[in-house]
Design an enzyme around this catalytic site. Structure first.
Site: not given
Length: 344
Positions: A64-66, A68
């Site tokens: 969920g960070y950026s 992927g």
């Protein structure tokens, strides 16, 4: 020579550095949390190299960070160094507008893991953490799917994040009763002014063999002392996006003052003392540190070598200790004095 210390992660044989490099700041061009995710590939690679050189073997990321990108950046940075690293990634948040593309169902777990492997450029994940609870999926289905991934070798260890204590306890007992791979790690918000988990989560984790991975150890930058407490939006850090921590400003001011005074006596910053405080709380705790620039990471890494006195720890402990809740306070009050004396 490094000051880094190591611990077994929960009730497992996995040995990790007590500081883990978090990758929420890594971004390859998306618009994910602009005040935080602003570190491109070059600086990401420099920070990963610095972390390895200073004894960190533990790296935390999430799909969920950026969108992927953080996983991609970490995978590129660890190319040809994969076996020097313990990679933790997290799954569970929504990945697209397709209704089924979220949660902890068997299908979404398996699809998410395949995508994580592709982005990270690896054929196994050391630690897979379910990032949130999922009211739409029976817990038994989630635990069975995670166990199957461990049996296949795609995932080596599993953990959870942001789950209430009762739900983790129920899950671990189900895993034990049915011979499934057990949670060995729990990622939770924990810092000097955010200590809710001391009431029940940490007690549960100790009994169930779940090791703490503390996230937001600086309270989203609040404990650096760089924020104007009367106007958090004036800073360009994470809290400028909104005060999601809801920390009492008077308590925050007291904490920052104490961290600053203790830091001055050690020749260190308030942030370094705040990180060191968590490391001193329990020998098994691990702390996820993030940075947007290599020099910021270098500063945080110095926390591993700080020795706080008992008096300094007690002073910091007092500032924001969570209130005791029933039945915890009743159990403590009614502890048998003779047994306590005889066994001490």
């Amino acid at each position: 020579m490094t000051d880094m210390t190591y611990t077994r992660l929960g009730n497992s044989g996995l040995i990790v550095s007590r500081l883990a490099l978090g990758t929420m700041t890594f971004n390859l061009g998306g618009d994910f949390v602009p005040g935080v995710a602003k570190t491109g590939q070059d600086d990401a690679s420099r920070m990963v190299d610095m972390a390895l050189e200073r004894g960190i073997n533990f790296f935390d990321t999430a799909n969920g960070y950026s969108q992927g990108d953080a996983e991609v950046a970490l995978g590129v940075a660890l190319k040809n160094k994969r076996h020097d690293a313990v990679i933790c990634t997290k799954i569970g948040f929504r990945q697209s507008e397709r209704v089924t593309n979220a949660g902890l169902s068997r299908a979404h777990i398996r699809d998410s893991v395949q995508n994580c492997l592709r982005r990270l450029g690896t054929d196994y994940i050391d630690l897979l953490v379910v990032h949130k609870t999922d009211f739409t999926t029976p817990q038994e289905e989630t635990l069975s799917a995670l166990d199957q991934l461990v049996r296949e070798g795609t995932v080596r260890y599993i953990g959870c994040s942001n789950w209430p204590a009762w739900e983790v306890a129920r899950a671990v007992q189900y895993q034990r009763d049915n011979g499934l791979a057990q949670f060995v790690a729990g990622q939770y918000l924990y810092n000097l002014v955010g200590r809710d988990i001391e009431v029940d989560v940490l007690r549960m984790a100790d009994q169930m063999g779940v090791g703490l991975m503390a996230w937001s150890p600086l309270a989203a930058g609040l404990l650096t002392g760089k924020y104007d407490l009367s106007n958090l939006e004036s800073n360009d850090g994470r809290l400028s996006e909104g005060d999601f921590l809801n920390v009492d400003k008077a308590v925050a001011a007291e904490a920052i003052a104490a961290l600053s005074e203790i830091g001055t006596s050690h020749g260190k910053t308030p942030a370094q003392i705040a990180l060191s405080w968590i490391l001193h709380r329990d020998r098994s705790h691990t702390v996820i540190i993030g940075a947007s620039k290599p020099d910021h990471l270098a500063t945080s890494l110095e926390a591993a070598g700080i020795s706080l006195s008992d008096q300094e720890i007690a002073r910091l402990d007092f500032i924001a200790a969570p209130g005791r809740r029933y039945p915890e306070w009743f159990a403590d009050m009614m502890k048998d004095e003779l047994h306590t004396k005889a066994l001490s």
